[in-house]
Write a protein that holds these residues in place. Structure first.
Motif, PDB file in Angstrom:
ATOM      1  N   GLY A   1      62.357 106.657 -35.062  1.00 26.97           N
ATOM      2  CA  GLY A   1      62.111 105.795 -34.083  1.00 26.97           C
ATOM      3  C   GLY A   1      60.924 105.287 -32.667  1.00 26.97           C
ATOM      4  O   GLY A   1      59.968 106.109 -33.358  1.00 26.97           O
ATOM      5  N   GLY A   2      61.046 105.498 -31.498  1.00 24.08           N
ATOM      6  CA  GLY A   2      60.153 104.989 -30.699  1.00 24.08           C
ATOM      7  C   GLY A   2      59.499 103.842 -30.758  1.00 24.08           C
ATOM      8  O   GLY A   2      60.250 102.552 -31.801  1.00 24.08           O
ATOM      9  N   MET A   3      58.326 103.078 -29.931  1.00 18.64           N
ATOM     10  CA  MET A   3      58.200 102.265 -29.580  1.00 18.64           C
ATOM     11  C   MET A   3      56.369 102.196 -30.001  1.00 18.64           C
ATOM     12  O   MET A   3      55.597 103.065 -29.872  1.00 18.64           O
ATOM     13  CB  MET A   3      57.914 101.194 -28.564  1.00 18.64           C
ATOM     14  N   TYR A   4      55.276 101.592 -30.828  1.00 19.89           N
ATOM     15  CA  TYR A   4      54.254 101.977 -31.401  1.00 19.89           C
ATOM     16  C   TYR A   4      53.457  99.757 -31.148  1.00 19.89           C
ATOM     17  O   TYR A   4      53.968  99.267 -31.425  1.00 19.89           O
ATOM     18  CB  TYR A   4      54.190 101.676 -32.657  1.00 19.89           C
ATOM     19  N   LEU A   5      52.068 100.531 -30.620  1.00 20.39           N
ATOM     20  CA  LEU A   5      51.302  99.189 -30.327  1.00 20.39           C
ATOM     21  C   LEU A   5      50.045  99.896 -31.122  1.00 20.39           C
ATOM     22  O   LEU A   5      49.779 100.741 -30.791  1.00 20.39           O
ATOM     23  CB  LEU A   5      50.959  99.058 -29.586  1.00 20.39           C
ATOM     24  N   SER A   6      49.100  98.952 -32.078  1.00 16.72           N
ATOM     25  CA  SER A   6      47.966  99.691 -32.445  1.00 16.72           C
ATOM     26  C   SER A   6      46.928  98.765 -31.678  1.00 16.72           C
ATOM     27  O   SER A   6      46.755  97.728 -30.383  1.00 16.72           O
ATOM     28  CB  SER A   6      47.629  98.829 -33.871  1.00 16.72           C
ATOM     29  N   ALA A   7      45.882  99.874 -30.706  1.00 12.50           N
ATOM     30  CA  ALA A   7      44.613  99.565 -30.160  1.00 12.50           C
ATOM     31  C   ALA A   7      43.534  98.484 -30.958  1.00 12.50           C
ATOM     32  O   ALA A   7      42.348  97.845 -30.133  1.00 12.50           O
ATOM     33  CB  ALA A   7      44.016 101.193 -29.722  1.00 12.50           C
ATOM     34  N   ASP A   8      43.791  99.031 -32.101  1.00 11.84           N
ATOM     35  CA  ASP A   8      42.717  98.273 -33.103  1.00 11.84           C
ATOM     36  C   ASP A   8      43.178  97.213 -33.184  1.00 11.84           C
ATOM     37  O   ASP A   8      44.519  96.569 -33.465  1.00 11.84           O
ATOM     38  CB  ASP A   8      42.021  99.584 -33.856  1.00 11.84           C
ATOM     39  N   SER A   9      42.277  96.043 -33.822  1.00  7.02           N
ATOM     40  CA  SER A   9      42.831  94.311 -34.570  1.00  7.02           C
ATOM     41  C   SER A   9      42.709  94.464 -36.073  1.00  7.02           C
ATOM     42  O   SER A   9      41.668  95.245 -36.369  1.00  7.02           O
ATOM     43  CB  SER A   9      41.548  93.020 -33.907  1.00  7.02           C
ATOM     44  N   PRO A  10      43.461  93.977 -37.064  1.00 11.47           N
ATOM     45  CA  PRO A  10      44.335  93.020 -35.578  1.00 11.47           C
ATOM     46  C   PRO A  10      46.015  93.943 -35.101  1.00 11.47           C
ATOM     47  O   PRO A  10      46.394  95.378 -35.696  1.00 11.47           O
ATOM     48  CB  PRO A  10      45.037  92.312 -37.118  1.00 11.47           C
ATOM     49  N   LYS A  11      46.105  93.358 -34.688  1.00 11.57           N
ATOM     50  CA  LYS A  11      47.047  94.160 -33.704  1.00 11.57           C
ATOM     51  C   LYS A  11      48.403  93.967 -34.752  1.00 11.57           C
ATOM     52  O   LYS A  11      49.510  93.247 -35.105  1.00 11.57           O
ATOM     53  CB  LYS A  11      47.488  93.188 -32.333  1.00 11.57           C
ATOM     54  N   ARG A  12      49.585  95.204 -34.628  1.00 16.86           N
ATOM     55  CA  ARG A  12      50.140  95.639 -34.975  1.00 16.86           C
ATOM     56  C   ARG A  12      51.448  96.175 -33.891  1.00 16.86           C
ATOM     57  O   ARG A  12      50.728  97.267 -33.217  1.00 16.86           O
ATOM     58  CB  ARG A  12      50.645  96.488 -35.985  1.00 16.86           C
ATOM     59  N   SER A  13      52.108  95.393 -33.401  1.00 17.91           N
ATOM     60  CA  SER A  13      53.709  96.059 -32.969  1.00 17.91           C
ATOM     61  C   SER A  13      54.836  96.422 -33.484  1.00 17.91           C
ATOM     62  O   SER A  13      55.390  95.609 -34.398  1.00 17.91           O
ATOM     63  CB  SER A  13      54.339  94.908 -31.344  1.00 17.91           C
ATOM     64  N   LEU A  14      55.332  97.566 -33.457  1.00 16.48           N
ATOM     65  CA  LEU A  14      56.792  98.068 -33.909  1.00 16.48           C
ATOM     66  C   LEU A  14      57.835  98.679 -33.316  1.00 16.48           C
ATOM     67  O   LEU A  14      57.351  99.691 -32.136  1.00 16.48           O
ATOM     68  CB  LEU A  14      56.060  98.985 -34.819  1.00 16.48           C
ATOM     69  N   ARG A  15      58.843  98.174 -33.879  1.00 12.14           N
ATOM     70  CA  ARG A  15      59.980  98.677 -32.612  1.00 12.14           C
ATOM     71  C   ARG A  15      61.474  98.927 -33.949  1.00 12.14           C
ATOM     72  O   ARG A  15      61.155  98.088 -35.143  1.00 12.14           O
ATOM     73  CB  ARG A  15      60.123  98.516 -31.807  1.00 12.14           C
ATOM     74  N   TYR A  16      62.485  99.099 -33.334  1.00 11.66           N
ATOM     75  CA  TYR A  16      63.868  99.058 -34.191  1.00 11.66           C
ATOM     76  C   TYR A  16      64.782  98.569 -33.603  1.00 11.66           C
ATOM     77  O   TYR A  16      64.852  98.855 -32.585  1.00 11.66           O
ATOM     78  CB  TYR A  16      64.117 100.213 -34.903  1.00 11.66           C
ATOM     79  N   THR A  17      65.624  97.948 -33.914  1.00  9.01           N
ATOM     80  CA  THR A  17      67.013  97.412 -34.166  1.00  9.01           C
ATOM     81  C   THR A  17      67.491  97.768 -34.683  1.00  9.01           C
ATOM     82  O   THR A  17      67.918  97.872 -35.842  1.00  9.01           O
ATOM     83  CB  THR A  17      66.967  96.369 -33.305  1.00  9.01           C
TER      84      THR A  17
END
Length: 503
Positions: free
Chosen positions: A262-278
Motif C-alpha cells: 500500500g501507499g504511493m511512492y516517488l524516488s527523489a533520485d534519478s532515474p525516477k521511479r513511481s509506484l502505486r497499486y490498483t
C-alpha cells in the motif's frame, strides 16, 4: 515486440460514444478537450445552470487522462522549496492549498454521490537512497515546515526498497480516474450538457460572443470559450509552444511475487521511479512508472519499458506484465500550470494546460478556478495560475533553454545523408528513409505493408523521430505526435502528415 491492450483504465469499461458536430450551434460556454479538466469544468458549469458544449478531437477520456497513474496528491515531487525560491512562501502555500482543495473535492464527490471508482486514501512518500537525494529531501522537508504542510521525515517505509530518508504526506489518495469521470459525464449529460467527439477545434473568432471554429468549418458561438485540450488549440497571443515543453514517461502494470504494502511512492533520485497499486479482480496490479525524457529525443523508447521491467523484477519479482502504456505531459517555464484568462484583452477566452504529470489535482484545481472565473466568483488562486504571468527567475533561463533546443532540432536534424530505403525496413520497424532523394518517415507493419509519410512536422517543420515503444512519429521540438499513417495524435500540430505513395 509483444502487443499490449489499452491502458488498464480503459480496459473493460463501457465508455459511451457521442456524435460529431455537423452544424453551427450556440451555447453559453464551449469547452475544448474532454480530459479531467474539461469534463470537470463542464460538469461544474452545468451545475450552475449554463448551457455547455464539450468538444473532443478524438474520443472522450482517451488522452493524457486515460494514460495517467492517477495519484491524487499535493506532493508533486520536490517542488515546494523551488516554489518558495521563485514565488515566495505565500504563493507556494497557495499552490499546496489549491491541490489540497482539489483532493478534497474529489473525495467529497466520491462520498456524496457514492461513486465506485476504487478510491482509497494512501500515504504518499518521496524517498531517497543517495547522499545527494537525502540532502534534497531534507531541504524539501524544511520547505514543508515553512508552509505548514502536515508531513513526517522518516527513515523507513513499507516498501522493500533501499532508502535512507523520505518525506511522507498522510491521507493523500488514488482512484480509477475514468470510473470517476464517467459519473461526471453522466451527470453533465443529465443536465442537458452536449458532447461532440471527433470534432477538432482549430481556431477562435474573437468578439463579444466568440466562436470556436472546427476543422470541418462549423462553429460554436458562445459567451465563453475554454481551451482544456492537452496542448492549447489556440496559441495566440501567448505562443505556448515557446513557453512549454513535452515529456514522455512510461508505465508498466505488473503482477508481482512480493505483496505490495500500500501507499504511493516517488524516488527523489534519478532515474525516477513511481509506484502505486490498483485492485484488479481481487488482486493488486502494481503500477511502475518513470523513465521521463523530452518527447522525440533520447534512446530507443522500448529501452524505457525494459528499464522499468528490470527495476520491478529486482524489487518485487514480476510474474506477469498484462499492461504497458506511456503518457505525455506538458511542463511550463516555472512548473506551475497556466490556468485562467488567455490575456487581459480576452476576458471571455480561457485556457488550462501544463499540469507537469500531476493532472489529477492540477486538472481539478483548474476546473474549480475556471468555474469561478466564468460565473464571477472570487478565487484566491487566480494570480498564481495566470497564463500571462512572467517571472524573470526562472522563466528567462527556461525560455532560452527550451527554444535553443528547438532551434538545434529544427536545423540540425535535417542535415545528413539518409542511406536507408523503404525496402530495407524489417517487419514492425520504423525509420527515416530516402524516397526519391528526400527524407521520409517509413514503417513496415507486421503484414509487410509500408506506410510512408512526410518527415517534417506540420507544426513548424521539425524532423520527426520514430517512437518504437508506441509506434508513432514524435516531434523533438514541441511534442506533436503522429500515427504511422500521419494522423495527428498529439498537438500542437493540427494538420496530418502528407502520405507518400511509392512508385
Amino acid at each position: 515486440m509483444p502487443q499490449y491492450p489499452e491502458p488498464y483504465w480503459r480496459v473493460g469499461l463501457d465508455i459511451p460514444s457521442f456524435p460529431k458536430l455537423d452544424r453551427d450551434i450556440e451555447a453559453d460556454v464551449a469547452i475544448v478537450g474532454a480530459g479531467i479538466s474539461g469534463i470537470t469544468t463542464a460538469y461544474l458549469l452545468a451545475q450552475e445552470g449554463l448551457k455547455v458544449v464539450l468538444l473532443e478531437a478524438s474520443t472522450i477520456l482517451n488522452g493524457t487522462t486515460g494514460h495517467t497513474t492517477a495519484k491524487i496528491t499535493a506532493q508533486h515531487d520536490l517542488i515546494y522549496d523551488e516554489l518558495i525560491h521563485h514565488f515566495g512562501e505565500e504563493k507556494a502555500r497557495l499552490y499546496y492549498q489549491a491541490n489540497s482543495d482539489a483532493l478534497q473535492f474529489i473525495k467529497d464527490m466520491v462520498n456524496e454521490h457514492q461513486i465506485e471508482c476504487d478510491f482509497t486514501e494512501e500515504d504518499a512518500y518521496i524517498y531517497a537512497n543517495t547522499g545527494e537525494g537525502v540532502k534534497q529531501i531534507q531541504v524539501e522537508y524544511e520547505a514543508y515546515k515553512k508552509l505548514g504542510i502536515v508531513s513526517e521525515y522518516v527513515q523507513s517505509m513499507p516498501l522493500p526498497l533501499e532508502m535512507q530518508a523520505a518525506i511522507v504526506m498522510k491521507q493523500q489518495a488514488q482512484f480509477h480516474p475514468l470510473k470517476f469521470l464517467l459519473q461526471l459525464v453522466q451527470a453533465f449529460v443529465g443536465k442537458s450538457g452536449i458532447i461532440y467527439e471527433n470534432t477538432t477545434a482549430v481556431n477562435i473568432e474573437k468578439g463579444e460572443r466568440p466562436s470556436v471554429i472546427t476543422r470541418d468549418g462549423y462553429r460554436v458561438t458562445c459567451k465563453h470559450i475554454v481551451s482544456c485540450s492537452h496542448f492549447p488549440f489556440y496559441e495566440m497571443p501567448n505562443l505556448y509552444f515557446t513557453r512549454m515543453y513535452a515529456e514522455r514517461s512510461y508505465v508498466l502494470g505488473v503482477k508481482t511475487e512480493k505483496a505490495f504494502p500500500g501507499g504511493m511512492y516517488l524516488s527523489a533520485d534519478s532515474p525516477k521511479r513511481s509506484l502505486r497499486y490498483t485492485n484488479v479482480n481481487g488482486e493488486n496490479l502494481v503500477l511502475i512508472g518513470g523513465e521521463s525524457h523530452k518527447t522525440g529525443q533520447g534512446i530507443c523508447t522500448i529501452k524505457h519499458y525494459e528499464a522499468l521491467e528490470a527495476f520491478g523484477e529486482e524489487s518485487f519479482g514480476i510474474t506477469e506484465i498484462p499492461y504497458r502504456w506511456s503518457a505525455q505531459d506538458l511542463i511550463t517555464l516555472d512548473k506551475v500550470p497556466y490556468i485562467g484568462r488567455l490575456s487581459a484583452d480576452e476576458s471571455n477566452i480561457f485556457v488550462a494546460t501544463g499540469y507537469r504529470k500531476w493532472g489529477m489535482t492540477n486538472g481539478t484545481a483548474a476546473a474549480l478556478l475556471l468555474r469561478d472565473l466564468i460565473v464571477g466568483r472570487d478565487n484566491p488562486y487566480q494570480e498564481l495560475y495566470s497564463p500571462s504571468r512572467f517571472h524573470a527567475d526562472p522563466n528567462i533561463k527556461a525560455f532560452i533553454t527550451i527554444n535553443v533546443d528547438v532551434a538545434k532540432h529544427l536545423i540540425g536534424d535535417k542535415i545528413g545523408i539518409v542511406r536507408r530505403s523503404p525496402g530495407d525496413l524489417y517487419s514492425d520497424e520504423g525509420a527515416i528513409v530516402n524516397v526519391n532523394g528526400k527524407r521520409a518517415c517509413g514503417y513496415r507493419d507486421e503484414s509487410g505493408h509500408l506506410h510512408i509519410v512526410d518527415s517534417a512536422c506540420t507544426h513548424m517543420g521539425c524532423e520527426l523521430a520514430w517512437n518504437s515503444g508506441d509506434r508513432t512519429w514524435d516531434c523533438p521540438c514541441h511534442g506533436s505526435r503522429f500515427s504511422v499513417d500521419g494522423d495527428v495524435i498529439e498537438g500542437p500540430a493540427e494538420k496530418p502528415l502528407k502520405r507518400i505513395e511509392l512508385e
